[in-house]
Design a protein around this motif. Structure first.
Motif, PDB file in Angstrom:
ATOM      1  N   LEU A  91      38.089  44.611  37.133  1.00 39.74           N
ATOM      2  CA  LEU A  91      37.240  43.679  36.386  1.00 39.74           C
ATOM      3  C   LEU A  91      37.110  42.361  37.133  1.00 39.74           C
ATOM      4  O   LEU A  91      36.016  41.789  37.233  1.00 39.74           O
ATOM      5  N   GLY A  92      38.225  41.864  37.675  1.00 39.55           N
ATOM      6  CA  GLY A  92      38.171  40.638  38.460  1.00 39.55           C
ATOM      7  C   GLY A  92      37.303  40.778  39.682  1.00 39.55           C
ATOM      8  O   GLY A  92      36.513  39.874  40.017  1.00 39.55           O
ATOM      9  N   VAL A  93      37.407  41.924  40.356  1.00 44.58           N
ATOM     10  CA  VAL A  93      36.579  42.177  41.539  1.00 44.58           C
ATOM     11  C   VAL A  93      35.098  42.177  41.169  1.00 44.58           C
ATOM     12  O   VAL A  93      34.271  41.509  41.798  1.00 44.58           O
ATOM     13  N   LEU A  94      34.749  42.930  40.143  1.00 46.98           N
ATOM     14  CA  LEU A  94      33.345  43.099  39.768  1.00 46.98           C
ATOM     15  C   LEU A  94      32.715  41.801  39.282  1.00 46.98           C
ATOM     16  O   LEU A  94      31.502  41.604  39.433  1.00 46.98           O
ATOM     17  N   THR A  95      33.517  40.923  38.719  1.00 48.33           N
ATOM     18  CA  THR A  95      32.998  39.636  38.276  1.00 48.33           C
ATOM     19  C   THR A  95      32.405  38.857  39.448  1.00 48.33           C
ATOM     20  O   THR A  95      31.450  38.087  39.288  1.00 48.33           O
ATOM     21  N   VAL A  96      32.958  39.089  40.630  1.00 48.58           N
ATOM     22  CA  VAL A  96      32.485  38.384  41.830  1.00 48.58           C
ATOM     23  C   VAL A  96      31.533  39.241  42.645  1.00 48.58           C
ATOM     24  O   VAL A  96      30.413  38.830  42.957  1.00 48.58           O
ATOM     25  N   GLY A 181      42.116  40.164  41.889  1.00 44.20           N
ATOM     26  CA  GLY A 181      40.880  40.898  42.116  1.00 44.20           C
ATOM     27  C   GLY A 181      39.706  39.970  42.377  1.00 44.20           C
ATOM     28  O   GLY A 181      38.890  40.216  43.281  1.00 44.20           O
ATOM     29  N   ALA A 182      39.614  38.889  41.614  1.00 45.02           N
ATOM     30  CA  ALA A 182      38.532  37.925  41.826  1.00 45.02           C
ATOM     31  C   ALA A 182      38.651  37.279  43.205  1.00 45.02           C
ATOM     32  O   ALA A 182      37.650  37.110  43.914  1.00 45.02           O
ATOM     33  N   GLY A 183      39.872  36.909  43.586  1.00 40.78           N
ATOM     34  CA  GLY A 183      40.071  36.303  44.900  1.00 40.78           C
ATOM     35  C   GLY A 183      39.685  37.242  46.026  1.00 40.78           C
ATOM     36  O   GLY A 183      38.991  36.849  46.971  1.00 40.78           O
ATOM     37  N   LEU A 184      40.109  38.502  45.929  1.00 41.32           N
ATOM     38  CA  LEU A 184      39.743  39.482  46.954  1.00 41.32           C
ATOM     39  C   LEU A 184      38.236  39.735  46.965  1.00 41.32           C
ATOM     40  O   LEU A 184      37.649  39.990  48.016  1.00 41.32           O
ATOM     41  N   GLY A 185      37.630  39.672  45.788  1.00 43.51           N
ATOM     42  CA  GLY A 185      36.186  39.856  45.720  1.00 43.51           C
ATOM     43  C   GLY A 185      35.442  38.812  46.525  1.00 43.51           C
ATOM     44  O   GLY A 185      34.467  39.124  47.223  1.00 43.51           O
ATOM     45  N   VAL A 186      35.910  37.569  46.466  1.00 40.75           N
ATOM     46  CA  VAL A 186      35.303  36.494  47.254  1.00 40.75           C
ATOM     47  C   VAL A 186      35.593  36.686  48.737  1.00 40.75           C
ATOM     48  O   VAL A 186      34.715  36.509  49.588  1.00 40.75           O
ATOM     49  N   LEU A 187      36.815  37.054  49.068  1.00 40.13           N
ATOM     50  CA  LEU A 187      37.212  37.190  50.470  1.00 40.13           C
ATOM     51  C   LEU A 187      36.500  38.340  51.163  1.00 40.13           C
ATOM     52  O   LEU A 187      36.077  38.219  52.323  1.00 40.13           O
ATOM     53  N   ALA A 193      35.876  47.807  49.197  1.00 39.93           N
ATOM     54  CA  ALA A 193      36.938  47.281  50.052  1.00 39.93           C
ATOM     55  C   ALA A 193      37.974  46.526  49.226  1.00 39.93           C
ATOM     56  O   ALA A 193      39.191  46.668  49.442  1.00 39.93           O
ATOM     57  N   ALA A 194      37.506  45.721  48.282  1.00 43.33           N
ATOM     58  CA  ALA A 194      38.431  44.941  47.456  1.00 43.33           C
ATOM     59  C   ALA A 194      39.280  45.850  46.576  1.00 43.33           C
ATOM     60  O   ALA A 194      40.499  45.658  46.450  1.00 43.33           O
ATOM     61  N   ILE A 195      38.657  46.852  45.971  1.00 42.48           N
ATOM     62  CA  ILE A 195      39.412  47.770  45.120  1.00 42.48           C
ATOM     63  C   ILE A 195      40.399  48.584  45.957  1.00 42.48           C
ATOM     64  O   ILE A 195      41.530  48.850  45.535  1.00 42.48           O
ATOM     65  N   GLY A 196      39.977  48.979  47.167  1.00 48.03           N
ATOM     66  CA  GLY A 196      40.888  49.690  48.052  1.00 48.03           C
ATOM     67  C   GLY A 196      42.117  48.861  48.387  1.00 48.03           C
ATOM     68  O   GLY A 196      43.245  49.373  48.403  1.00 48.03           O
ATOM     69  N   GLY A 197      41.924  47.578  48.658  1.00 48.96           N
ATOM     70  CA  GLY A 197      43.051  46.692  48.930  1.00 48.96           C
ATOM     71  C   GLY A 197      43.969  46.562  47.730  1.00 48.96           C
ATOM     72  O   GLY A 197      45.204  46.529  47.874  1.00 48.96           O
ATOM     73  N   LEU A 198      43.394  46.511  46.543  1.00 44.65           N
ATOM     74  CA  LEU A 198      44.197  46.406  45.322  1.00 44.65           C
ATOM     75  C   LEU A 198      45.009  47.675  45.075  1.00 44.65           C
ATOM     76  O   LEU A 198      46.165  47.609  44.661  1.00 44.65           O
ATOM     77  N   VAL A 199      44.402  48.823  45.321  1.00 52.83           N
ATOM     78  CA  VAL A 199      45.122  50.090  45.156  1.00 52.83           C
ATOM     79  C   VAL A 199      46.327  50.134  46.101  1.00 52.83           C
ATOM     80  O   VAL A 199      47.429  50.536  45.713  1.00 52.83           O
ATOM     81  N   ALA A 200      46.119  49.692  47.329  1.00 51.48           N
ATOM     82  CA  ALA A 200      47.218  49.684  48.303  1.00 51.48           C
ATOM     83  C   ALA A 200      48.331  48.740  47.868  1.00 51.48           C
ATOM     84  O   ALA A 200      49.517  49.072  47.966  1.00 51.48           O
ATOM     85  N   LEU A 201      47.961  47.554  47.387  1.00 48.39           N
ATOM     86  CA  LEU A 201      48.956  46.555  47.004  1.00 48.39           C
ATOM     87  C   LEU A 201      49.681  46.914  45.715  1.00 48.39           C
ATOM     88  O   LEU A 201      50.913  46.838  45.634  1.00 48.39           O
ATOM     89  N   LEU A 202      48.922  47.292  44.697  1.00 51.04           N
ATOM     90  CA  LEU A 202      49.487  47.449  43.363  1.00 51.04           C
ATOM     91  C   LEU A 202      50.051  48.835  43.098  1.00 51.04           C
ATOM     92  O   LEU A 202      50.978  48.980  42.293  1.00 51.04           O
ATOM     93  N   PHE A 203      49.495  49.851  43.755  1.00 55.22           N
ATOM     94  CA  PHE A 203      49.901  51.216  43.436  1.00 55.22           C
ATOM     95  C   PHE A 203      50.650  51.908  44.570  1.00 55.22           C
ATOM     96  O   PHE A 203      51.738  52.447  44.380  1.00 55.22           O
ATOM     97  N   LEU A 204      50.078  51.873  45.774  1.00 57.24           N
ATOM     98  CA  LEU A 204      50.676  52.633  46.875  1.00 57.24           C
ATOM     99  C   LEU A 204      51.946  51.979  47.421  1.00 57.24           C
ATOM    100  O   LEU A 204      52.947  52.669  47.657  1.00 57.24           O
ATOM    101  N   ALA A 205      51.901  50.684  47.653  1.00 60.47           N
ATOM    102  CA  ALA A 205      53.051  50.004  48.270  1.00 60.47           C
ATOM    103  C   ALA A 205      54.341  50.202  47.480  1.00 60.47           C
ATOM    104  O   ALA A 205      55.384  50.547  48.067  1.00 60.47           O
TER     105      ALA A 205
END
Length: 270
Positions: A91-96, A181-187, A193-205
């Motif tokens: 949701l944070g990603v999509l907002t951006v 998510g919002a921060g990654l969305g801007v970056l 790409a942003a959701i992929g990074g979140l999956v790696a950080l929050l779930f896979l790591a």
């Protein structure tokens, strides 16, 4: 996505935060997907938690004393937050990124030249939505989980040590990952790409990084997933961070992501 025009009459300050916040609120509210995304987060957290608690309650008579000792009635119902965290973060990603992909971001920055004000307003809106939904999700998860565990006389009351902490921590965590998510969305300015990074950080790591070496433990303790497990658990694992450390770890991620976004948002073309 609805285009929102701010007033331009005499004496109006387009960059005034309250006006920008109102505009961002209308944008988020006008998306049909917002309500569905939040409903899915709530449903997944509660459903998985209920299934986990119900499974342990059913297996309880057949468990050995060691297995019973391993059951954590506080933490186990929160297992569903592994899914809910990704939905809040999305949701944070999509907002951006929704505005970047549609081109609406150019209109937004034309109406509000202060790009950092726009980002701050988006973060405030995300927080305003995530706090109540996260609190309801965490409270419902706790209450239903404990009602199930009460059948085996191991359920907790809201007044028991750690109960309120777990609800507050779970709510805080969902808000934090949404802001990450919002921060990654801007970056990254790209949804996948942003959701992929979140999956790696929050779930896979958290699933992949395990070990007894101190440097591995330090990395584990620096992950947000490990931090929230510490805050919602009765059983403290060996090498687990303190509660203060865990809260700080969760707070650092959105702070870093949003700070980086604030720096870069003025250095790029829309």
């Amino acid at each position: 996505m609805t285009t929102v025009s701010l007033p331009t009459g005499a004496g109006t300050r387009l960059s005034r935060f309250t006006d920008v916040f109102a505009a961002e609120w209308i944008k988020l509210r006008s998306l049909r997907s917002t309500a569905w995304v939040l409903l899915c987060a709530f449903a997944s957290a509660v459903t998985v938690g209920v299934l986990m608690a119900n499974s342990e309650v059913g297996e309880w008579p057949r468990m050995s004393p060691a297995q019973r000792a391993g059951v954590d009635p506080l933490a186990d119902p929160y297992l569903g937050f592994m899914v809910a965290q990704l939905i809040f973060a999305t949701l944070g990603v999509l907002t951006v990124t929704g505005e970047y992909s549609s081109g609406l971001i150019r209109t937004t920055f034309t109406a509000v030249p202060g790009r950092r004000t726009v980002l701050a307003a988006k973060a405030a809106v995300i927080t305003a939505v995530s706090v109540p939904v996260g609190a309801v999700t965490a409270t419902t998860t706790f209450l239903i989980g404990q009602a199930l565990f009460a059948q085996r006389h191991i359920g907790l009351s809201i007044t028991d040590p750690g109960a309120v902490r777990s609800i507050v921590a779970a709510t805080f965590y969902l808000v934090a990952v949404a802001l990450v998510g919002a921060g990654l969305g801007v970056l990254l300015r790209h949804t996948a790409a942003a959701i992929g990074g979140l999956v790696a950080l929050l779930f896979l790591a958290p699933q992949l990084i395990h070990g007894s070496a101190q440097w591995v433990i330090d990395i584990e303790n620096a992950l947000p997933g490990n931090a929230i497990r510490r805050l919602v658990s009765l059983h403290v694992e060996h090498g687990a961070p303190s509660m203060t450390h865990a809260f700080l770890v969760i707070a650092v991620y959105p702070a870093v992501a949003l700070t980086a976004a604030l720096v870069l948002i003025h250095r790029r073309d829309a």
